[in-house]
Scaffold this motif. Structure first.
Motif, PDB file in Angstrom:
ATOM      1  N   LYS A  63       2.431  -3.801  -4.994  1.00 28.92           N
ATOM      2  CA  LYS A  63       2.128  -2.649  -5.860  1.00 28.92           C
ATOM      3  C   LYS A  63       2.875  -1.414  -5.354  1.00 28.92           C
ATOM      4  O   LYS A  63       3.752  -1.527  -4.513  1.00 28.92           O
ATOM      5  CB  LYS A  63       0.621  -2.424  -5.899  1.00 28.92           C
ATOM      6  CG  LYS A  63      -0.132  -3.614  -6.494  1.00 28.92           C
ATOM      7  CD  LYS A  63      -1.602  -3.345  -6.577  1.00 28.92           C
ATOM      8  CE  LYS A  63      -2.356  -4.578  -7.066  1.00 28.92           C
ATOM      9  NZ  LYS A  63      -3.800  -4.457  -6.815  1.00 28.92           N
ATOM     10  N   ASP A  64       2.487  -0.227  -5.846  1.00 22.87           N
ATOM     11  CA  ASP A  64       3.227   0.975  -5.466  1.00 22.87           C
ATOM     12  C   ASP A  64       2.520   1.736  -4.333  1.00 22.87           C
ATOM     13  O   ASP A  64       1.457   1.331  -3.852  1.00 22.87           O
ATOM     14  CB  ASP A  64       3.466   1.879  -6.683  1.00 22.87           C
ATOM     15  CG  ASP A  64       2.164   2.373  -7.298  1.00 22.87           C
ATOM     16  OD1 ASP A  64       1.074   2.112  -6.722  1.00 22.87           O
ATOM     17  OD2 ASP A  64       2.219   3.021  -8.357  1.00 22.87           O
ATOM     18  N   GLY A  65       3.139   2.840  -3.928  1.00 23.55           N
ATOM     19  CA  GLY A  65       2.604   3.616  -2.825  1.00 23.55           C
ATOM     20  C   GLY A  65       1.190   4.124  -3.087  1.00 23.55           C
ATOM     21  O   GLY A  65       0.365   4.173  -2.179  1.00 23.55           O
ATOM     22  N   ALA A  66       0.902   4.480  -4.330  1.00 23.54           N
ATOM     23  CA  ALA A  66      -0.429   4.989  -4.665  1.00 23.54           C
ATOM     24  C   ALA A  66      -1.490   3.908  -4.473  1.00 23.54           C
ATOM     25  O   ALA A  66      -2.595   4.174  -3.973  1.00 23.54           O
ATOM     26  CB  ALA A  66      -0.441   5.506  -6.114  1.00 23.54           C
ATOM     27  N   ALA A  67      -1.158   2.683  -4.856  1.00 27.61           N
ATOM     28  CA  ALA A  67      -2.110   1.579  -4.696  1.00 27.61           C
ATOM     29  C   ALA A  67      -2.329   1.270  -3.220  1.00 27.61           C
ATOM     30  O   ALA A  67      -3.451   0.960  -2.792  1.00 27.61           O
ATOM     31  CB  ALA A  67      -1.593   0.332  -5.426  1.00 27.61           C
ATOM     32  N   ILE A  68      -1.267   1.374  -2.455  1.00 33.02           N
ATOM     33  CA  ILE A  68      -1.385   1.140  -1.008  1.00 33.02           C
ATOM     34  C   ILE A  68      -2.250   2.238  -0.377  1.00 33.02           C
ATOM     35  O   ILE A  68      -3.129   1.958   0.436  1.00 33.02           O
ATOM     36  CB  ILE A  68       0.023   1.082  -0.368  1.00 33.02           C
ATOM     37  CG1 ILE A  68       0.755  -0.169  -0.866  1.00 33.02           C
ATOM     38  CG2 ILE A  68      -0.070   1.088   1.155  1.00 33.02           C
ATOM     39  CD1 ILE A  68       2.247  -0.189  -0.565  1.00 33.02           C
ATOM     40  N   ALA A  69      -2.027   3.489  -0.800  1.00 36.79           N
ATOM     41  CA  ALA A  69      -2.838   4.597  -0.289  1.00 36.79           C
ATOM     42  C   ALA A  69      -4.312   4.389  -0.643  1.00 36.79           C
ATOM     43  O   ALA A  69      -5.207   4.630   0.179  1.00 36.79           O
ATOM     44  CB  ALA A  69      -2.329   5.923  -0.852  1.00 36.79           C
ATOM     45  N   ALA A  70      -4.565   3.938  -1.861  1.00 40.65           N
ATOM     46  CA  ALA A  70      -5.950   3.715  -2.296  1.00 40.65           C
ATOM     47  C   ALA A  70      -6.610   2.628  -1.455  1.00 40.65           C
ATOM     48  O   ALA A  70      -7.783   2.739  -1.080  1.00 40.65           O
ATOM     49  CB  ALA A  70      -5.979   3.338  -3.781  1.00 40.65           C
ATOM     50  N   GLU A  71      -5.866   1.584  -1.162  1.00 43.37           N
ATOM     51  CA  GLU A  71      -6.432   0.494  -0.353  1.00 43.37           C
ATOM     52  C   GLU A  71      -6.735   0.987   1.061  1.00 43.37           C
ATOM     53  O   GLU A  71      -7.758   0.628   1.653  1.00 43.37           O
ATOM     54  CB  GLU A  71      -5.470  -0.698  -0.334  1.00 43.37           C
ATOM     55  CG  GLU A  71      -6.018  -1.938   0.340  1.00 43.37           C
ATOM     56  CD  GLU A  71      -7.215  -2.568  -0.364  1.00 43.37           C
ATOM     57  OE1 GLU A  71      -7.441  -2.250  -1.543  1.00 43.37           O
ATOM     58  OE2 GLU A  71      -7.938  -3.358   0.279  1.00 43.37           O
ATOM     59  N   ILE A  72      -5.864   1.824   1.603  1.00 45.68           N
ATOM     60  CA  ILE A  72      -6.108   2.394   2.939  1.00 45.68           C
ATOM     61  C   ILE A  72      -7.383   3.242   2.895  1.00 45.68           C
ATOM     62  O   ILE A  72      -8.265   3.115   3.763  1.00 45.68           O
ATOM     63  CB  ILE A  72      -4.907   3.227   3.402  1.00 45.68           C
ATOM     64  CG1 ILE A  72      -3.694   2.313   3.668  1.00 45.68           C
ATOM     65  CG2 ILE A  72      -5.246   4.053   4.644  1.00 45.68           C
ATOM     66  CD1 ILE A  72      -2.370   3.053   3.853  1.00 45.68           C
ATOM     67  N   GLN A  73      -7.517   4.067   1.863  1.00 47.68           N
ATOM     68  CA  GLN A  73      -8.690   4.948   1.761  1.00 47.68           C
ATOM     69  C   GLN A  73      -9.975   4.172   1.606  1.00 47.68           C
ATOM     70  O   GLN A  73     -11.057   4.643   1.955  1.00 47.68           O
ATOM     71  CB  GLN A  73      -8.515   5.905   0.588  1.00 47.68           C
ATOM     72  CG  GLN A  73      -7.567   7.038   0.893  1.00 47.68           C
ATOM     73  CD  GLN A  73      -7.659   8.126  -0.167  1.00 47.68           C
ATOM     74  OE1 GLN A  73      -7.005   8.022  -1.199  1.00 47.68           O
ATOM     75  NE2 GLN A  73      -8.463   9.127   0.099  1.00 47.68           N
ATOM     76  N   ARG A  74      -9.837   2.999   1.048  1.00 44.69           N
ATOM     77  CA  ARG A  74     -11.011   2.168   0.825  1.00 44.69           C
ATOM     78  C   ARG A  74     -11.649   1.738   2.136  1.00 44.69           C
ATOM     79  O   ARG A  74     -12.856   1.510   2.216  1.00 44.69           O
ATOM     80  CB  ARG A  74     -10.544   0.950   0.028  1.00 44.69           C
ATOM     81  CG  ARG A  74     -11.614   0.122  -0.536  1.00 44.69           C
ATOM     82  CD  ARG A  74     -11.018  -0.946  -1.445  1.00 44.69           C
ATOM     83  NE  ARG A  74     -12.039  -1.931  -1.671  1.00 44.69           N
ATOM     84  CZ  ARG A  74     -11.807  -3.212  -1.949  1.00 44.69           C
ATOM     85  NH1 ARG A  74     -10.584  -3.651  -2.048  1.00 44.69           N
ATOM     86  NH2 ARG A  74     -12.818  -4.018  -2.138  1.00 44.69           N
ATOM     87  N   TRP A  75     -10.842   1.598   3.174  1.00 44.34           N
ATOM     88  CA  TRP A  75     -11.348   1.020   4.417  1.00 44.34           C
ATOM     89  C   TRP A  75     -11.432   2.018   5.562  1.00 44.34           C
ATOM     90  O   TRP A  75     -12.196   1.797   6.511  1.00 44.34           O
ATOM     91  CB  TRP A  75     -10.450  -0.157   4.837  1.00 44.34           C
ATOM     92  CG  TRP A  75     -10.460  -1.255   3.835  1.00 44.34           C
ATOM     93  CD1 TRP A  75      -9.460  -1.581   2.966  1.00 44.34           C
ATOM     94  CD2 TRP A  75     -11.520  -2.185   3.562  1.00 44.34           C
ATOM     95  NE1 TRP A  75      -9.819  -2.644   2.176  1.00 44.34           N
ATOM     96  CE2 TRP A  75     -11.081  -3.038   2.527  1.00 44.34           C
ATOM     97  CE3 TRP A  75     -12.801  -2.376   4.089  1.00 44.34           C
ATOM     98  CZ2 TRP A  75     -11.882  -4.066   2.008  1.00 44.34           C
ATOM     99  CZ3 TRP A  75     -13.603  -3.394   3.584  1.00 44.34           C
ATOM    100  CH2 TRP A  75     -13.125  -4.220   2.543  1.00 44.34           C
ATOM    101  N   VAL A  76     -10.653   3.058   5.532  1.00 48.10           N
ATOM    102  CA  VAL A  76     -10.634   3.988   6.655  1.00 48.10           C
ATOM    103  C   VAL A  76     -11.817   4.935   6.557  1.00 48.10           C
ATOM    104  O   VAL A  76     -11.990   5.609   5.546  1.00 48.10           O
ATOM    105  CB  VAL A  76      -9.295   4.763   6.720  1.00 48.10           C
ATOM    106  CG1 VAL A  76      -9.338   5.859   7.778  1.00 48.10           C
ATOM    107  CG2 VAL A  76      -8.149   3.805   7.007  1.00 48.10           C
ATOM    108  N   ARG A  77     -12.610   4.977   7.600  1.00 48.59           N
ATOM    109  CA  ARG A  77     -13.823   5.807   7.615  1.00 48.59           C
ATOM    110  C   ARG A  77     -13.665   6.963   8.578  1.00 48.59           C
ATOM    111  O   ARG A  77     -13.099   6.830   9.624  1.00 48.59           O
ATOM    112  CB  ARG A  77     -15.024   4.942   8.041  1.00 48.59           C
ATOM    113  CG  ARG A  77     -15.386   3.904   7.000  1.00 48.59           C
ATOM    114  CD  ARG A  77     -16.164   4.557   5.873  1.00 48.59           C
ATOM    115  NE  ARG A  77     -16.274   3.686   4.706  1.00 48.59           N
ATOM    116  CZ  ARG A  77     -15.478   3.718   3.642  1.00 48.59           C
ATOM    117  NH1 ARG A  77     -14.487   4.574   3.611  1.00 48.59           N
ATOM    118  NH2 ARG A  77     -15.665   2.921   2.624  1.00 48.59           N
TER     119      ARG A  77
END
Ligand code: NI
Length: 197
Positions: free
Chosen positions: A183-197
């Motif tokens: 996917k694109d950079g935005a999707a990768i950023a969203a996935e990172i945000q999903r897990w990083v606390r």
């Protein structure tokens, strides 16, 4: 170089319960308990010795590739760089918790200087690591990463066949998930945000 391999590897090797679509990060991380990662001592783009323990407390993005890669690695790294730039702007607290790491699968050609030029092209925070071939081979094994140097072409240059995968690892080095490089950079950023606390 190979998008199918990680999918097969993940499906067959780990028998994961992939989180349901839109489920948020309430479930188990897809790679929870997987035997991926481990201690290493490598050399960064400035020639300094770096240990995995140096990243304690930070979430790591770990990508394996090589600077001579004609296609997949630069594309993947560009997307990771885009994700990092997005997070810098939209979620600086998340961005501050990240250690993005590029580990070469081509240590014979990827000197610290070559790696420095490569990673700097994508994001200033990316740490590029190389080491002795035997050391790199051990790290590939620890991260379940396939990479194989191909026979040289007519000009003497060679390619390295390798799996294109980016792991998100937790603050203690535990594997969390892979990032959606298709996917694109935005999707990768969203996935990172999903897990990083
Ligand atoms: Ni590549």
């Amino acid at each position: 170089m190979n998008r199918i391999f990680p999918a097969l590897f993940l499906a067959l090797g780990l028998s994961l319960g992939l989180a349901a679509c839109g489920g948020g990060a309430t479930g188990q991380p897809p790679l929870a308990g997987a035997r991926i990662g481990g201690p290493f001592t490598l050399t960064d783009q400035d020639g300094r010795q770096v240990r995995d323990g140096d990243f304690a407390g930070r979430y790591r993005i770990v990508y394996f590739g090589y600077t001579f890669c004609p296609d997949v690695c630069p594309t993947d790294m560009q997307k990771i760089g885009q994700a990092l730039h997005l997070l810098d702007k939209q979620a600086p607290r998340t961005a501050a918790k990240l250690a993005p790491i590029f580990i070469t699968v081509d240590p014979e050609r990827d000197t610290p200087a070559a790696i420095k030029q490569f990673v700097n092209a994508f994001h200033p925070k990316i740490i590029g690591l190389t080491g002795a071939p035997a050391t790199i081979a051990q790290v590939e094994k620890a991260y379940a990463v396939y990479a194989k140097k191909q026979p040289p072409g007519p000009g003497g240059g060679y390619m390295v066949d390798h799996v294109a995968i980016a792991y998100l690892m937790g603050p203690e080095g535990q594997p969390i998930t892979t990032l959606p490089l298709e996917k694109d950079g935005a999707a990768i950023a969203a996935e990172i945000q999903r897990w990083v606390r």
